[in-house]
Design an enzyme around this catalytic site. Structure first.
Site, mmCIF file in Angstrom:
data_model
loop_
_atom_site.group_PDB
_atom_site.id
_atom_site.type_symbol
_atom_site.label_atom_id
_atom_site.label_comp_id
_atom_site.label_asym_id
_atom_site.label_seq_id
_atom_site.Cartn_x
_atom_site.Cartn_y
_atom_site.Cartn_z
ATOM 1 N N LYS A 17 0.873 -0.881 0.027
ATOM 2 C CA LYS A 17 0.167 0.138 -0.305
ATOM 3 C C LYS A 17 1.107 1.463 0.133
ATOM 4 C CE LYS A 17 -2.116 -0.476 3.918
ATOM 5 N NZ LYS A 17 -1.732 -1.975 4.708
ATOM 6 N N ARG A 93 -9.465 1.654 8.562
ATOM 7 C CA ARG A 93 -9.107 0.263 8.881
ATOM 8 C C ARG A 93 -10.717 -0.586 9.499
ATOM 9 N NH1 ARG A 93 -3.796 1.296 9.074
ATOM 10 N NH2 ARG A 93 -2.403 -0.663 10.044
ATOM 11 N N ARG A 130 11.620 -5.810 5.138
ATOM 12 C CA ARG A 130 10.619 -4.247 5.306
ATOM 13 C C ARG A 130 12.026 -3.930 6.348
ATOM 14 N NH1 ARG A 130 4.903 -2.269 5.634
ATOM 15 N NH2 ARG A 130 4.927 -2.684 8.052
ATOM 16 N N ARG A 162 11.451 -1.584 11.147
ATOM 17 C CA ARG A 162 9.754 -1.055 12.445
ATOM 18 C C ARG A 162 9.365 -1.422 13.124
ATOM 19 N NH1 ARG A 162 4.590 0.676 9.023
ATOM 20 N NH2 ARG A 162 3.410 -0.400 10.749
ATOM 21 N N ARG A 173 -1.458 -7.804 13.863
ATOM 22 C CA ARG A 173 -2.229 -6.647 12.962
ATOM 23 C C ARG A 173 -2.374 -7.165 11.838
ATOM 24 N NH1 ARG A 173 4.020 -4.571 12.347
ATOM 25 N NH2 ARG A 173 2.862 -3.656 10.830
HETATM 26 P P1 AMP Z 1 0.905 1.955 9.085
HETATM 27 O O1 AMP Z 1 1.820 1.923 9.355
HETATM 28 O O2 AMP Z 1 -0.537 2.082 8.266
HETATM 29 O O3 AMP Z 1 0.919 -0.459 9.063
HETATM 30 O O4 AMP Z 1 0.170 1.761 10.938
HETATM 31 C C1 AMP Z 1 1.034 1.155 12.066
HETATM 32 C C2 AMP Z 1 0.110 1.491 13.124
HETATM 33 O O5 AMP Z 1 -0.787 2.796 13.409
HETATM 34 C C3 AMP Z 1 -1.028 0.700 12.715
HETATM 35 O O6 AMP Z 1 -0.172 -0.523 13.252
HETATM 36 C C4 AMP Z 1 -1.590 0.965 14.046
HETATM 37 O O7 AMP Z 1 -1.091 0.834 15.233
HETATM 38 C C5 AMP Z 1 -2.149 2.229 13.880
HETATM 39 N N1 AMP Z 1 -3.091 2.710 12.836
HETATM 40 C C6 AMP Z 1 -2.484 3.325 11.792
HETATM 41 N N2 AMP Z 1 -3.807 3.784 10.815
HETATM 42 C C7 AMP Z 1 -4.766 3.066 12.010
HETATM 43 C C8 AMP Z 1 -6.001 3.613 11.676
HETATM 44 N N3 AMP Z 1 -6.965 3.614 10.369
HETATM 45 N N4 AMP Z 1 -6.875 3.121 12.932
HETATM 46 C C9 AMP Z 1 -6.039 2.448 14.278
HETATM 47 N N5 AMP Z 1 -4.974 2.337 14.268
HETATM 48 C C10 AMP Z 1 -4.388 3.263 13.072
#
Ligand code: AMP
Length: 226
Positions: A17, A93, A130, A162, A173
């Site tokens: 993404k 999400r 990653r 990360r 996740r």
């Molecule tokens: P990502 O980089 O999109 O994988 O997001 C990293 C972390 O940020 C996720 O594992 C969540 O803890 C938090 N996060 C990001 N976007 C959301 C969302 N739309 N709703 C809830 N938590 C989020």
């Protein structure tokens, strides 16, 4: 002139993404809005939101909807998104977030939701390899590192793994994705706003597929609503 677009990209963690959203942002000249990047920036700046969000993020849990929604509402109110549109990455999400987003975007709504389909075995492999720039969020991998010694090609920042790319947090996740986010695919499909795109292959191949479906959906809309 390339018209703007109002897009969402859905897909499991590691589906690509982030990479594709950056490319779509350049192609359609629209801001790339990644809630994960916004939250990581808040954590780094140690804002109140960042301090609150960090414990959820490190455990691979979802940050509560209320925090996310006020953060996103502020971002969508800025001039760039109101003018040309956006590509949303990592949001929504949950169904609660998707409903709130529809209310925020009314009456114009969204152009298209793209579901990037990649088998779980491949995302696990990608997530393990990653690496990401701590400053600008550019993604790399063990197989495709920056040119010089884990220094970001784009901004010169440090490129690291990360903190939530541990095995336990990745599993959590992916479980949450199945439970909370996967239902959004049929939710958007029900309102005729979703297209599924095969997310395997090179980044260029995937971008070509997405751009083709976005442009095709614009043509169809033009015919339907001349
Ligand atoms: P990502 O980089 O999109 O994988 O997001 C990293 C972390 O940020 C996720 O594992 C969540 O803890 C938090 N996060 C990001 N976007 C959301 C969302 N739309 N709703 C809830 N938590 C989020």
């Amino acid at each position: 002139m390339i018209p703007g677009a109002r897009l969402i990209v859905l897909g499991k963690q590691g589906a690509g993404k982030g990479t594709q959203c950056v490319r779509l942002s350049h192609h359609y000249v629209i801001p790339h809005i990644s809630t994960g990047d916004m939250l990581r920036a808040a954590v780094k700046q140690q804002t109140e939101l960042g301090r609150e969000a960090k414990r959820y993020m490190d455990a691979g849990e979802l940050v509560p909807d209320g925090l996310l929604l006020s953060m996103l509402e502020g971002r969508l109110a800025q001039d760039d998104t109101r003018g040309r549109g956006f590509v949303l990455d990592g949001f929504p999400r949950t169904t609660v977030q998707a409903e709130a987003l529809d209310a925020l975007l009314a009456p114009r709504g969204l152009d298209l939701v793209i579901d990037l389909e990649v088998p779980t075995s491949l995302v696990l492999e990608r997530l393990a390899g990653r690496r990401v720039c701590v400053d600008c969020g550019t993604n790399y991998s063990v197989a495709a590192p920056p040119k010089v010694d884990w220094i970001c090609d784009v901004c010169g920042g440090e490129v690291v793994q990360r903190p939530d790319d541990t095995e336990a947090a990745i599993q959590r996740r992916l479980d949450l994705y199945e439970k909370e986010t996967a239902p959004l695919v049929s939710w958007y499909e029900g309102s005729n706003r979703l297209v599924r795109v095969e997310g395997t292959g090179t980044p260029d191949e995937v971008t070509d597929r997405i751009v083709r479906v976005v442009d095709e959906s614009r043509r169809t809309k033009v015919v339907e609503h001349p």
